[in-house]
Design an enzyme around this catalytic site. Sequence first.
Site, PDB file in Angstrom:
ATOM      1  N   GLY A  34       0.840  -1.197   0.000  1.00  0.00           N
ATOM      2  CA  GLY A  34       0.000   0.000   0.000  1.00  0.00           C
ATOM      3  C   GLY A  34       0.873   1.245   0.000  1.00  0.00           C
ATOM      4  CG  ASP A  89       0.786  -4.357   5.790  1.00  0.00           C
ATOM      5  OD1 ASP A  89       0.704  -3.422   4.965  1.00  0.00           O
ATOM      6  OD2 ASP A  89       0.351  -5.507   5.556  1.00  0.00           O
ATOM      7  N   GLY A  90       0.438  -1.239   6.449  1.00  0.00           N
ATOM      8  CA  GLY A  90      -0.621  -0.245   6.560  1.00  0.00           C
ATOM      9  C   GLY A  90      -1.932  -0.911   6.949  1.00  0.00           C
ATOM     10  CG  ASP A  92      -7.735  -0.733   3.829  1.00  0.00           C
ATOM     11  OD1 ASP A  92      -7.200   0.142   3.128  1.00  0.00           O
ATOM     12  OD2 ASP A  92      -7.583  -1.946   3.629  1.00  0.00           O
ATOM     13  CE  LYS A 102      -2.705  -5.396   6.295  1.00  0.00           C
ATOM     14  NZ  LYS A 102      -2.414  -4.230   5.434  1.00  0.00           N
ATOM     15  N   GLY A 103      -6.705  -4.963   3.142  1.00  0.00           N
ATOM     16  CA  GLY A 103      -7.020  -5.569   1.850  1.00  0.00           C
ATOM     17  C   GLY A 103      -7.512  -4.590   0.816  1.00  0.00           C
ATOM     18  N   GLY A 104      -7.550  -3.289   1.198  1.00  0.00           N
ATOM     19  CA  GLY A 104      -7.936  -2.281   0.209  1.00  0.00           C
ATOM     20  C   GLY A 104      -7.032  -2.345  -1.016  1.00  0.00           C
ATOM     21  CD  GLU A 111      -1.675  -6.365   2.996  1.00  0.00           C
ATOM     22  OE1 GLU A 111      -1.212  -5.352   2.484  1.00  0.00           O
ATOM     23  OE2 GLU A 111      -2.884  -6.475   3.287  1.00  0.00           O
ATOM     24  CE  LYS A 129      -6.002   4.761   5.434  1.00  0.00           C
ATOM     25  NZ  LYS A 129      -4.809   4.017   5.199  1.00  0.00           N
TER      26      LYS A 129
HETATM   27  C1  5RP Z   1      -3.284  -3.589   1.115  1.00  0.00           C
HETATM   28  C2  5RP Z   1      -3.607  -3.052   2.454  1.00  0.00           C
HETATM   29  C3  5RP Z   1      -3.098  -1.698   2.772  1.00  0.00           C
HETATM   30  O1  5RP Z   1      -2.271  -1.786   3.892  1.00  0.00           O
HETATM   31  C4  5RP Z   1      -4.251  -0.797   3.059  1.00  0.00           C
HETATM   32  O2  5RP Z   1      -5.106  -0.806   1.936  1.00  0.00           O
HETATM   33  C5  5RP Z   1      -3.774   0.635   3.349  1.00  0.00           C
HETATM   34  O3  5RP Z   1      -3.242   1.184   2.194  1.00  0.00           O
HETATM   35  P1  5RP Z   1      -2.700   2.662   2.146  1.00  0.00           P
HETATM   36  O4  5RP Z   1      -1.489   2.705   3.011  1.00  0.00           O
HETATM   37  O5  5RP Z   1      -2.405   2.898   0.695  1.00  0.00           O
HETATM   38  O6  5RP Z   1      -3.790   3.566   2.660  1.00  0.00           O
HETATM   39  O7  5RP Z   1      -4.249  -3.656   3.270  1.00  0.00           O
HETATM   40  O8  5RP Z   1      -3.896  -4.828   0.903  1.00  0.00           O
END
Ligand code: 5RP
Length: 241
Positions: A34, A89-90, A92, A102-104, A111, A129
């Site tokens: 992400g 990790d990031g 959503d 997660k999973g956007g 992940e 978030k």
């Molecule tokens: C990818 C994810 C990302 O961590 C989530 O979508 C956040 O993304 P970003 O940092 O672009 O806002 O779960 O599958």
Amino acid sequence: MTEHLSPGDRAKFAAAKRASALVESGMRVGLGTGSTAAFLVRCLGDRVREEGLSIQGVPTSSRTAHLAREVGIEVFTLEDLPQLDLTIDGADEFDPDLNLIKGGGGALLQEKIVAMASNKMVVITDDSKKVDTLGAFALPVEVLKFGWQTSHELIKNRLESLGLGDKPIARRMSGETPYVTDEGNYILDLQLGHIADAPQLALRLNQIPGVVENGLFIAICERVIIGYNDGTTSEQGRPVG
Ligand code: 5RP
């Protein structure tokens, strides 16, 4: 790296930069996917080049693997390194218990596996978030291509029986082309609005044939580092008990 960033990206960068300081030489590090995780990978790449930081990275997507190699991080798989020290990790959404959606970005399966293979998962995010209850962000569910319409119907029925949300929406790339994950699966996005019992929903979804994994990360994340538009950060740990 920061001069031309929008306020939103400045927040993501600040969280990523602070998290990058948690990484020490010799660590095996899960690398998220992400836009926020990409800042992290770039910060770690800077440390590899400038400080001689020596780490082994396990990316959570082909996109992250590509970026990590580009910035000079050595890339491995979970076959090479089944146990990791830390995954960053990031997310959503995150709630007060640090449960996540997660999973956007479509990488939830890798992940979740990489996070579960790690001694610790730290999430980096901007403050948009943060939610009281998960569910405003559509919950991604990865399903096999085989019989995906049946899985779709079964999920719809399961949601109805739980009094939850609308019917699942098959994720598309553009036009009618379905989004395909790194594992060759499809993603269904569930518009739920409000998930009263996220642990229960996570279990119930994974019982449905064809569901490979869902984007609810329950009691996996230990710490969230939150970045703000002015470049400051704060931290939140998972409540004890
Ligand atoms: C990818 C994810 C990302 O961590 C989530 O979508 C956040 O993304 P970003 O940092 O672009 O806002 O779960 O599958």
